[in-house]
Motif scaffolding. Structure first.
Motif, PDB file in Angstrom:
ATOM      1  N   SER A 187       0.979  -1.164   0.023  1.00  0.00           N
ATOM      2  CA  SER A 187      -0.101   0.084   0.021  1.00  0.00           C
ATOM      3  C   SER A 187       0.957   1.284   0.120  1.00  0.00           C
ATOM      4  N   SER A 188       0.400   2.235  -0.420  1.00  0.00           N
ATOM      5  CA  SER A 188       1.000   3.652  -0.544  1.00  0.00           C
ATOM      6  C   SER A 188       0.972   4.048   0.960  1.00  0.00           C
ATOM      7  N   LEU A 189       2.127   4.787   1.630  1.00  0.00           N
ATOM      8  CA  LEU A 189       2.362   4.856   2.951  1.00  0.00           C
ATOM      9  C   LEU A 189       1.796   6.418   3.007  1.00  0.00           C
ATOM     10  N   PRO A 190       0.723   6.643   3.944  1.00  0.00           N
ATOM     11  CA  PRO A 190       0.460   8.143   4.062  1.00  0.00           C
ATOM     12  C   PRO A 190       1.286   8.892   4.881  1.00  0.00           C
ATOM     13  N   TYR A 191       1.321  10.107   4.498  1.00  0.00           N
ATOM     14  CA  TYR A 191       2.479  11.018   5.277  1.00  0.00           C
ATOM     15  C   TYR A 191       2.322  10.848   6.792  1.00  0.00           C
ATOM     16  N   TYR A 321      -3.593   2.795  10.736  1.00  0.00           N
ATOM     17  CA  TYR A 321      -3.389   2.219   9.514  1.00  0.00           C
ATOM     18  C   TYR A 321      -3.136   0.627   9.359  1.00  0.00           C
ATOM     19  N   ALA A 322      -3.801   0.081  10.253  1.00  0.00           N
ATOM     20  CA  ALA A 322      -3.835  -1.541  10.468  1.00  0.00           C
ATOM     21  C   ALA A 322      -4.179  -2.222   8.932  1.00  0.00           C
ATOM     22  N   ASP A 323      -4.928  -1.604   8.263  1.00  0.00           N
ATOM     23  CA  ASP A 323      -5.691  -2.270   7.081  1.00  0.00           C
ATOM     24  C   ASP A 323      -4.623  -2.055   5.798  1.00  0.00           C
ATOM     25  N   LEU A 324      -3.832  -1.108   6.136  1.00  0.00           N
ATOM     26  CA  LEU A 324      -2.741  -1.183   4.942  1.00  0.00           C
ATOM     27  C   LEU A 324      -1.717  -2.349   4.984  1.00  0.00           C
ATOM     28  N   LEU A 325      -1.409  -2.483   3.765  1.00  0.00           N
ATOM     29  CA  LEU A 325      -0.238  -3.788   3.611  1.00  0.00           C
ATOM     30  C   LEU A 325       1.167  -3.068   3.285  1.00  0.00           C
ATOM     31  N   LEU A 326       1.983  -2.964   4.429  1.00  0.00           N
ATOM     32  CA  LEU A 326       3.119  -1.904   4.376  1.00  0.00           C
ATOM     33  C   LEU A 326       4.336  -2.682   3.964  1.00  0.00           C
ATOM     34  N   ALA A 331       7.032   3.213   0.973  1.00  0.00           N
ATOM     35  CA  ALA A 331       7.570   4.248   1.062  1.00  0.00           C
ATOM     36  C   ALA A 331       7.712   5.258  -0.175  1.00  0.00           C
ATOM     37  N   ARG A 332       8.228   4.478  -1.119  1.00  0.00           N
ATOM     38  CA  ARG A 332       8.412   5.253  -2.672  1.00  0.00           C
ATOM     39  C   ARG A 332       6.940   5.434  -3.224  1.00  0.00           C
ATOM     40  N   LYS A 333       5.924   4.688  -2.978  1.00  0.00           N
ATOM     41  CA  LYS A 333       4.444   5.057  -3.174  1.00  0.00           C
ATOM     42  C   LYS A 333       3.876   6.196  -2.729  1.00  0.00           C
ATOM     43  N   GLY A 334       4.301   6.363  -1.273  1.00  0.00           N
ATOM     44  CA  GLY A 334       3.776   7.165  -0.384  1.00  0.00           C
ATOM     45  C   GLY A 334       4.235   8.539  -0.726  1.00  0.00           C
TER      46      GLY A 334
END
Length: 447
Positions: A187-191, A321-326, A331-334
Protein backbone atom coordinates in the motif's frame (compact mmCIF):
# COMPACT_ATOMS: atom_id res chain seq x y z
CA UNK A 1 48.95 -10.40 -44.83
CA UNK A 2 46.50 -7.94 -43.33
CA UNK A 3 45.83 -4.77 -45.30
CA UNK A 4 45.12 -2.93 -42.04
CA UNK A 5 47.70 -1.01 -40.07
CA UNK A 6 47.68 -2.22 -36.45
CA UNK A 7 49.10 0.17 -33.80
CA UNK A 8 51.64 -1.06 -31.27
CA UNK A 9 48.98 -1.01 -28.53
CA UNK A 10 45.49 -0.98 -30.11
CA UNK A 11 43.82 -0.17 -26.80
CA UNK A 12 45.65 3.17 -26.74
CA UNK A 13 43.65 4.20 -29.79
CA UNK A 14 40.20 5.74 -29.09
CA UNK A 15 37.33 3.42 -29.96
CA UNK A 16 34.59 4.52 -32.39
CA UNK A 17 32.16 6.76 -30.57
CA UNK A 18 34.68 7.94 -27.97
CA UNK A 19 35.96 11.49 -27.83
CA UNK A 20 39.31 11.98 -29.50
CA UNK A 21 41.32 14.70 -31.17
CA UNK A 22 41.84 12.85 -34.46
CA UNK A 23 39.55 13.09 -37.43
CA UNK A 24 39.44 9.36 -38.26
CA UNK A 25 38.29 6.57 -35.95
CA UNK A 26 40.33 3.36 -35.99
CA UNK A 27 38.83 0.36 -37.72
CA UNK A 28 37.31 -2.56 -35.82
CA UNK A 29 40.25 -4.78 -36.74
CA UNK A 30 42.69 -2.29 -35.24
CA UNK A 31 41.12 -2.73 -31.82
CA UNK A 32 41.53 -6.51 -31.61
CA UNK A 33 44.27 -7.65 -29.25
CA UNK A 34 43.54 -11.34 -28.86
CA UNK A 35 40.99 -14.10 -28.76
CA UNK A 36 39.00 -14.53 -25.54
CA UNK A 37 38.06 -17.93 -24.16
CA UNK A 38 34.50 -19.23 -24.21
CA UNK A 39 34.50 -19.17 -20.39
CA UNK A 40 35.12 -15.40 -20.39
CA UNK A 41 32.39 -14.85 -22.98
CA UNK A 42 29.93 -16.94 -20.93
CA UNK A 43 30.87 -15.02 -17.79
CA UNK A 44 30.34 -11.69 -19.58
CA UNK A 45 26.90 -12.81 -20.76
CA UNK A 46 25.87 -13.37 -17.15
CA UNK A 47 26.23 -9.64 -16.57
CA UNK A 48 23.13 -9.03 -18.71
CA UNK A 49 20.99 -9.41 -15.59
CA UNK A 50 21.45 -9.16 -11.85
CA UNK A 51 22.48 -12.24 -9.92
CA UNK A 52 19.30 -11.98 -7.83
CA UNK A 53 17.16 -12.09 -10.98
CA UNK A 54 18.99 -15.15 -12.29
CA UNK A 55 18.62 -16.85 -8.91
CA UNK A 56 14.85 -16.32 -9.18
CA UNK A 57 14.77 -17.96 -12.61
CA UNK A 58 16.83 -20.89 -11.38
CA UNK A 59 14.58 -21.36 -8.35
CA UNK A 60 11.46 -21.39 -10.53
CA UNK A 61 12.97 -23.95 -12.90
CA UNK A 62 14.15 -26.14 -10.01
CA UNK A 63 10.67 -26.06 -8.49
CA UNK A 64 9.17 -27.13 -11.82
CA UNK A 65 11.71 -29.95 -12.13
CA UNK A 66 11.01 -31.19 -8.57
CA UNK A 67 7.26 -31.24 -9.26
CA UNK A 68 7.75 -33.28 -12.44
CA UNK A 69 10.05 -35.70 -10.61
CA UNK A 70 7.13 -36.74 -8.39
CA UNK A 71 5.37 -38.21 -11.42
CA UNK A 72 8.40 -39.72 -13.15
CA UNK A 73 7.31 -43.33 -12.53
CA UNK A 74 3.62 -42.65 -13.19
CA UNK A 75 3.37 -40.75 -16.47
CA UNK A 76 5.17 -41.34 -19.75
CA UNK A 77 4.99 -37.67 -20.75
CA UNK A 78 7.33 -36.94 -17.84
CA UNK A 79 9.78 -39.69 -18.78
CA UNK A 80 9.92 -38.35 -22.34
CA UNK A 81 11.28 -34.94 -21.31
CA UNK A 82 13.37 -35.68 -18.24
CA UNK A 83 16.44 -37.85 -17.61
CA UNK A 84 19.13 -38.55 -15.04
CA UNK A 85 22.14 -36.38 -15.80
CA UNK A 86 25.50 -37.91 -14.93
CA UNK A 87 27.18 -34.50 -14.85
CA UNK A 88 24.55 -33.37 -12.33
CA UNK A 89 25.02 -36.18 -9.80
CA UNK A 90 22.35 -38.28 -11.58
CA UNK A 91 19.64 -35.77 -10.70
CA UNK A 92 16.59 -35.57 -12.93
CA UNK A 93 17.10 -32.87 -15.56
CA UNK A 94 15.05 -31.64 -18.50
CA UNK A 95 16.05 -32.55 -22.03
CA UNK A 96 15.68 -29.11 -23.62
CA UNK A 97 14.96 -30.35 -27.16
CA UNK A 98 12.34 -32.89 -26.05
CA UNK A 99 10.71 -30.42 -23.64
CA UNK A 100 10.44 -27.82 -26.41
CA UNK A 101 8.91 -30.44 -28.76
CA UNK A 102 6.35 -31.46 -26.10
CA UNK A 103 4.90 -27.94 -26.13
CA UNK A 104 3.39 -28.71 -29.52
CA UNK A 105 0.87 -30.99 -27.73
CA UNK A 106 -1.80 -29.87 -25.26
CA UNK A 107 -0.90 -32.65 -22.83
CA UNK A 108 2.54 -31.60 -21.59
CA UNK A 109 4.28 -31.17 -18.24
CA UNK A 110 4.32 -27.35 -18.37
CA UNK A 111 0.54 -27.02 -18.87
CA UNK A 112 -0.04 -29.60 -16.13
CA UNK A 113 2.24 -27.88 -13.66
CA UNK A 114 1.03 -24.32 -14.21
CA UNK A 115 -2.66 -25.26 -14.05
CA UNK A 116 -2.10 -27.33 -10.92
CA UNK A 117 -0.09 -24.56 -9.28
CA UNK A 118 -2.63 -21.86 -10.13
CA UNK A 119 -5.56 -23.89 -8.75
CA UNK A 120 -3.65 -24.56 -5.53
CA UNK A 121 -2.81 -20.87 -5.08
CA UNK A 122 -6.40 -19.84 -5.86
CA UNK A 123 -7.60 -22.13 -3.06
CA UNK A 124 -5.46 -19.96 -0.75
CA UNK A 125 -6.98 -16.78 -2.22
CA UNK A 126 -3.74 -16.02 -4.05
CA UNK A 127 -3.14 -15.50 -7.75
CA UNK A 128 -0.08 -17.60 -8.59
CA UNK A 129 0.29 -15.79 -11.90
CA UNK A 130 3.56 -14.14 -10.84
CA UNK A 131 5.39 -17.47 -10.46
CA UNK A 132 4.00 -18.69 -13.79
CA UNK A 133 5.39 -15.61 -15.57
CA UNK A 134 8.79 -16.08 -13.94
CA UNK A 135 8.85 -19.77 -14.93
CA UNK A 136 7.97 -18.85 -18.52
CA UNK A 137 10.95 -16.50 -18.64
CA UNK A 138 13.16 -19.10 -16.94
CA UNK A 139 12.25 -21.67 -19.61
CA UNK A 140 13.01 -19.16 -22.37
CA UNK A 141 16.43 -18.65 -20.80
CA UNK A 142 16.89 -22.43 -20.47
CA UNK A 143 16.07 -23.07 -24.13
CA UNK A 144 18.35 -20.27 -25.30
CA UNK A 145 21.29 -21.49 -23.22
CA UNK A 146 20.70 -25.01 -24.57
CA UNK A 147 20.61 -23.81 -28.17
CA UNK A 148 17.02 -24.98 -28.67
CA UNK A 149 14.46 -22.99 -30.67
CA UNK A 150 10.73 -23.41 -30.12
CA UNK A 151 8.63 -24.17 -33.18
CA UNK A 152 5.91 -21.79 -34.36
CA UNK A 153 3.28 -24.27 -33.19
CA UNK A 154 4.82 -24.45 -29.72
CA UNK A 155 5.06 -20.66 -29.46
CA UNK A 156 1.43 -20.27 -30.54
CA UNK A 157 0.24 -22.81 -27.97
CA UNK A 158 2.29 -21.20 -25.21
CA UNK A 159 0.85 -17.79 -26.06
CA UNK A 160 -2.68 -19.15 -26.01
CA UNK A 161 -2.02 -20.95 -22.73
CA UNK A 162 -0.71 -17.77 -21.11
CA UNK A 163 -3.89 -15.93 -22.14
CA UNK A 164 -6.01 -18.70 -20.64
CA UNK A 165 -4.15 -18.39 -17.31
CA UNK A 166 -4.79 -14.65 -17.25
CA UNK A 167 -8.50 -15.15 -17.92
CA UNK A 168 -8.76 -17.77 -15.18
CA UNK A 169 -6.91 -15.40 -12.87
CA UNK A 170 -9.48 -12.65 -13.47
CA UNK A 171 -12.33 -15.14 -13.02
CA UNK A 172 -10.88 -16.13 -9.63
CA UNK A 173 -10.70 -12.46 -8.64
CA UNK A 174 -14.34 -11.85 -9.58
CA UNK A 175 -15.81 -14.75 -7.56
CA UNK A 176 -18.59 -13.94 -5.10
CA UNK A 177 -17.16 -16.24 -2.44
CA UNK A 178 -13.50 -16.19 -1.35
CA UNK A 179 -12.23 -14.20 -4.32
CA UNK A 180 -8.51 -13.91 -4.99
CA UNK A 181 -7.01 -10.55 -4.03
CA UNK A 182 -6.60 -8.21 -6.98
CA UNK A 183 -3.12 -7.29 -5.83
CA UNK A 184 -0.60 -8.16 -3.15
CA UNK A 185 1.29 -4.97 -3.90
CA UNK A 186 2.31 -2.85 -0.95
CA UNK A 187 0.00 0.00 0.00
CA UNK A 188 0.96 3.63 -0.42
CA UNK A 189 2.30 4.98 2.87
CA UNK A 190 0.30 8.01 4.06
CA UNK A 191 2.36 10.96 5.25
CA UNK A 192 0.97 10.61 8.79
CA UNK A 193 2.19 7.00 8.95
CA UNK A 194 5.58 7.99 7.49
CA UNK A 195 5.98 10.66 10.15
CA UNK A 196 5.18 8.25 12.99
CA UNK A 197 7.47 5.51 11.65
CA UNK A 198 10.34 7.97 11.13
CA UNK A 199 9.97 9.30 14.67
CA UNK A 200 9.99 5.79 16.15
CA UNK A 201 12.94 4.63 14.04
CA UNK A 202 14.95 7.71 15.09
CA UNK A 203 14.72 6.52 18.70
CA UNK A 204 16.17 3.07 17.93
CA UNK A 205 19.73 2.28 19.03
CA UNK A 206 20.88 1.48 15.49
CA UNK A 207 20.22 4.42 13.11
CA UNK A 208 20.49 2.27 9.95
CA UNK A 209 16.75 1.73 9.39
CA UNK A 210 15.93 5.35 10.19
CA UNK A 211 18.52 6.81 7.81
CA UNK A 212 17.56 4.44 4.98
CA UNK A 213 13.85 5.04 5.53
CA UNK A 214 14.13 8.84 5.55
CA UNK A 215 16.40 8.87 2.50
CA UNK A 216 14.20 6.46 0.57
CA UNK A 217 11.20 8.69 1.21
CA UNK A 218 13.01 11.92 0.31
CA UNK A 219 14.48 10.49 -2.90
CA UNK A 220 11.32 8.56 -3.92
CA UNK A 221 13.71 5.65 -4.33
CA UNK A 222 13.55 1.93 -4.84
CA UNK A 223 15.36 -0.01 -2.12
CA UNK A 224 17.90 -1.25 -4.67
CA UNK A 225 18.77 2.38 -5.46
CA UNK A 226 18.99 3.82 -1.97
CA UNK A 227 21.64 1.25 -1.03
CA UNK A 228 23.88 2.44 -3.88
CA UNK A 229 24.14 6.12 -2.85
CA UNK A 230 27.78 7.24 -3.05
CA UNK A 231 29.73 10.20 -1.70
CA UNK A 232 31.33 11.16 -5.01
CA UNK A 233 27.92 12.25 -6.30
CA UNK A 234 27.24 14.57 -3.34
CA UNK A 235 27.67 18.33 -3.37
CA UNK A 236 26.14 21.26 -1.51
CA UNK A 237 24.28 23.63 -3.82
CA UNK A 238 22.94 26.89 -2.36
CA UNK A 239 20.36 25.78 0.25
CA UNK A 240 20.35 22.02 -0.30
CA UNK A 241 22.36 18.84 -0.59
CA UNK A 242 22.49 17.49 -4.12
CA UNK A 243 23.10 13.87 -5.16
CA UNK A 244 22.23 11.48 -7.98
CA UNK A 245 21.99 7.79 -8.90
CA UNK A 246 24.62 5.98 -10.94
CA UNK A 247 21.86 3.85 -12.47
CA UNK A 248 18.32 2.68 -11.80
CA UNK A 249 16.16 -0.35 -12.62
CA UNK A 250 14.86 1.26 -15.82
CA UNK A 251 18.05 3.16 -16.61
CA UNK A 252 20.99 0.78 -16.30
CA UNK A 253 23.27 3.09 -18.27
CA UNK A 254 22.51 6.15 -16.14
CA UNK A 255 21.48 8.19 -19.19
CA UNK A 256 18.55 9.81 -17.37
CA UNK A 257 20.42 10.48 -14.13
CA UNK A 258 20.23 14.03 -12.82
CA UNK A 259 20.90 15.79 -9.53
CA UNK A 260 18.25 15.37 -6.84
CA UNK A 261 17.76 18.03 -4.17
CA UNK A 262 17.57 17.05 -0.50
CA UNK A 263 16.33 19.79 1.82
CA UNK A 264 16.85 20.23 5.56
CA UNK A 265 14.00 20.35 8.06
CA UNK A 266 15.15 22.53 11.00
CA UNK A 267 11.79 22.07 12.72
CA UNK A 268 11.80 18.26 12.97
CA UNK A 269 15.23 16.59 12.90
CA UNK A 270 13.70 13.12 12.79
CA UNK A 271 12.36 13.86 9.31
CA UNK A 272 15.46 15.67 8.09
CA UNK A 273 17.59 13.77 5.52
CA UNK A 274 20.56 16.10 6.18
CA UNK A 275 20.56 15.36 9.90
CA UNK A 276 20.05 11.67 9.16
CA UNK A 277 23.21 11.60 7.04
CA UNK A 278 25.12 13.53 9.71
CA UNK A 279 24.07 11.06 12.41
CA UNK A 280 24.98 8.13 10.15
CA UNK A 281 28.48 9.50 9.55
CA UNK A 282 28.91 10.24 13.25
CA UNK A 283 28.44 6.66 14.40
CA UNK A 284 29.47 4.53 11.42
CA UNK A 285 32.95 3.50 10.35
CA UNK A 286 33.13 4.23 6.61
CA UNK A 287 36.29 4.16 4.53
CA UNK A 288 35.04 3.82 0.96
CA UNK A 289 32.74 5.65 -1.43
CA UNK A 290 29.45 3.97 -0.47
CA UNK A 291 27.20 5.66 2.08
CA UNK A 292 25.81 2.26 3.09
CA UNK A 293 28.82 -0.07 2.65
CA UNK A 294 28.54 -3.83 2.76
CA UNK A 295 26.82 -6.58 0.75
CA UNK A 296 23.05 -7.13 0.72
CA UNK A 297 22.20 -3.89 2.51
CA UNK A 298 18.85 -3.83 0.70
CA UNK A 299 18.00 -7.21 2.26
CA UNK A 300 19.11 -5.95 5.68
CA UNK A 301 16.85 -2.91 5.30
CA UNK A 302 13.84 -4.83 3.94
CA UNK A 303 13.95 -7.53 6.60
CA UNK A 304 14.75 -5.03 9.36
CA UNK A 305 11.80 -2.78 8.46
CA UNK A 306 9.48 -5.79 8.20
CA UNK A 307 10.49 -6.96 11.68
CA UNK A 308 10.08 -3.42 13.04
CA UNK A 309 6.56 -3.07 11.63
CA UNK A 310 5.53 -6.39 13.21
CA UNK A 311 6.51 -5.28 16.73
CA UNK A 312 3.57 -4.96 19.14
CA UNK A 313 4.40 -1.39 20.19
CA UNK A 314 4.73 -0.29 16.57
CA UNK A 315 1.45 -1.95 15.62
CA UNK A 316 -0.26 -0.14 18.47
CA UNK A 317 1.14 3.22 17.35
CA UNK A 318 0.06 2.56 13.74
CA UNK A 319 -3.30 0.95 14.52
CA UNK A 320 -5.19 3.53 12.45
CA UNK A 321 -3.27 2.22 9.41
CA UNK A 322 -3.75 -1.46 10.30
CA UNK A 323 -5.64 -2.21 7.08
CA UNK A 324 -2.67 -1.18 4.92
CA UNK A 325 -0.22 -3.74 3.55
CA UNK A 326 3.04 -1.95 4.30
CA UNK A 327 6.58 -2.72 3.16
CA UNK A 328 9.70 -1.00 1.85
CA UNK A 329 8.02 -0.10 -1.45
CA UNK A 330 5.25 1.66 0.48
CA UNK A 331 7.65 4.54 1.15
CA UNK A 332 8.29 5.07 -2.57
CA UNK A 333 4.57 5.03 -3.33
CA UNK A 334 3.69 7.26 -0.40
CA UNK A 335 6.39 9.80 -1.17
CA UNK A 336 5.19 9.98 -4.79
CA UNK A 337 1.62 10.73 -3.75
CA UNK A 338 2.71 13.20 -1.08
CA UNK A 339 4.96 15.07 -3.52
CA UNK A 340 2.20 15.16 -6.13
CA UNK A 341 0.02 17.09 -3.67
CA UNK A 342 2.19 20.12 -4.41
CA UNK A 343 0.39 20.19 -7.73
CA UNK A 344 -2.33 22.13 -5.92
CA UNK A 345 0.13 25.02 -5.68
CA UNK A 346 2.54 24.40 -8.54
CA UNK A 347 2.97 22.12 -11.54
CA UNK A 348 5.31 19.40 -10.26
CA UNK A 349 4.17 16.27 -12.12
CA UNK A 350 7.23 16.14 -14.39
CA UNK A 351 9.55 16.78 -11.44
CA UNK A 352 7.96 13.88 -9.54
CA UNK A 353 8.32 11.55 -12.55
CA UNK A 354 11.95 12.55 -13.03
CA UNK A 355 12.78 12.15 -9.35
CA UNK A 356 11.16 8.70 -9.25
CA UNK A 357 12.99 7.70 -12.47
CA UNK A 358 9.94 6.09 -14.09
CA UNK A 359 10.30 4.92 -17.65
CA UNK A 360 7.90 6.64 -20.05
CA UNK A 361 10.20 6.58 -23.05
CA UNK A 362 12.78 9.23 -23.82
CA UNK A 363 10.32 12.12 -23.42
CA UNK A 364 11.66 13.09 -19.99
CA UNK A 365 15.28 13.46 -20.98
CA UNK A 366 14.59 15.01 -24.38
CA UNK A 367 12.16 17.73 -23.37
CA UNK A 368 12.27 18.25 -19.58
CA UNK A 369 15.77 19.38 -18.67
CA UNK A 370 15.34 22.52 -16.56
CA UNK A 371 13.41 21.02 -13.65
CA UNK A 372 15.62 22.18 -10.78
CA UNK A 373 13.14 24.64 -9.29
CA UNK A 374 10.27 22.13 -9.25
CA UNK A 375 12.59 19.44 -7.84
CA UNK A 376 13.59 21.76 -4.99
CA UNK A 377 9.93 22.44 -4.28
CA UNK A 378 9.02 18.77 -3.90
CA UNK A 379 12.26 18.22 -1.94
CA UNK A 380 10.98 20.66 0.70
CA UNK A 381 7.61 18.92 0.75
CA UNK A 382 9.21 15.48 1.16
CA UNK A 383 11.42 16.82 3.98
CA UNK A 384 8.25 17.41 6.00
CA UNK A 385 7.91 21.17 5.53
CA UNK A 386 4.39 22.59 5.32
CA UNK A 387 3.75 24.07 1.88
CA UNK A 388 0.98 26.28 3.30
CA UNK A 389 3.18 27.81 6.01
CA UNK A 390 5.87 30.50 5.85
CA UNK A 391 8.34 27.98 7.28
CA UNK A 392 8.26 26.15 3.93
CA UNK A 393 10.95 28.52 2.63
CA UNK A 394 13.29 28.10 5.60
CA UNK A 395 17.05 27.82 5.15
CA UNK A 396 19.14 24.98 6.59
CA UNK A 397 21.32 25.63 9.66
CA UNK A 398 24.36 27.43 8.24
CA UNK A 399 27.13 29.95 8.94
CA UNK A 400 26.29 33.38 7.55
CA UNK A 401 29.85 33.71 6.34
CA UNK A 402 32.40 30.90 6.55
CA UNK A 403 35.97 32.15 7.04
CA UNK A 404 39.27 30.67 8.22
CA UNK A 405 38.80 31.85 11.81
CA UNK A 406 35.37 30.18 12.03
CA UNK A 407 36.71 26.96 10.53
CA UNK A 408 39.51 26.96 13.12
CA UNK A 409 37.01 27.43 15.96
CA UNK A 410 34.94 24.50 14.74
CA UNK A 411 37.99 22.26 14.60
CA UNK A 412 38.99 23.30 18.14
CA UNK A 413 35.52 22.52 19.41
CA UNK A 414 35.63 19.09 17.82
CA UNK A 415 39.14 18.27 19.02
CA UNK A 416 38.62 19.34 22.60
CA UNK A 417 35.07 18.44 23.52
CA UNK A 418 33.57 15.66 21.49
CA UNK A 419 35.30 12.54 20.19
CA UNK A 420 32.17 11.59 18.26
CA UNK A 421 32.29 14.81 16.28
CA UNK A 422 36.03 14.33 15.78
CA UNK A 423 35.32 10.97 14.16
CA UNK A 424 32.62 12.61 12.08
CA UNK A 425 34.85 15.34 10.71
CA UNK A 426 37.72 12.96 9.95
CA UNK A 427 35.35 10.75 7.99
CA UNK A 428 33.84 13.71 6.19
CA UNK A 429 37.20 15.06 5.08
CA UNK A 430 38.42 11.61 4.12
CA UNK A 431 35.35 11.19 1.92
CA UNK A 432 35.90 14.50 0.12
CA UNK A 433 32.82 16.15 1.61
CA UNK A 434 34.54 19.43 2.47
CA UNK A 435 31.76 21.52 0.95
CA UNK A 436 29.05 19.41 2.57
CA UNK A 437 30.61 18.95 5.99
CA UNK A 438 29.76 22.25 7.66
CA UNK A 439 26.09 21.91 6.78
CA UNK A 440 26.05 18.38 8.19
CA UNK A 441 27.89 19.51 11.30
CA UNK A 442 25.52 22.41 11.93
CA UNK A 443 22.54 20.13 11.36
CA UNK A 444 23.73 18.07 14.33
CA UNK A 445 24.80 21.03 16.41
CA UNK A 446 21.52 22.86 15.83
CA UNK A 447 19.44 20.03 17.26
Amino acid sequence: MSIYSVPEDPLDAPAPGEDDDGEDDPSFEELQTGWLSSEKIDEALKHARKEKTQDGYNAALNRFTAWCAQFYDEHDIVKKVIFEAEENEHRLTFDAAKLAKSFEENMNVYFNYTLSYQKRMNSKQKSGLGHIKILRTALTDFFMSSGVELSKIALAKLGKWQKSRKRDDMTAKMKDIDPVKFSNARSSLPYGAYEKIAHMLANEDDPFLWVMFVWQWNMIARVSNITTVTFNHMVWSDDHLSTRWSKTKMDQGGKRAFNIALMANPYDWKLCPITALAVWLSCTSISGNAVFPGPKQNKRYSEGLKTFLLRADVKEELKEYADLLLGTHSARKGATNHAAQAGLCSDVLMAVLLRGQWDIGDTLTRYFKLNGAADCLIARLLAGLDIHDISFGCLPPHFKKLNERLVELVYKLLNSKNKLFLLFISLSLQLLLDDVFFYLFLSLFFF
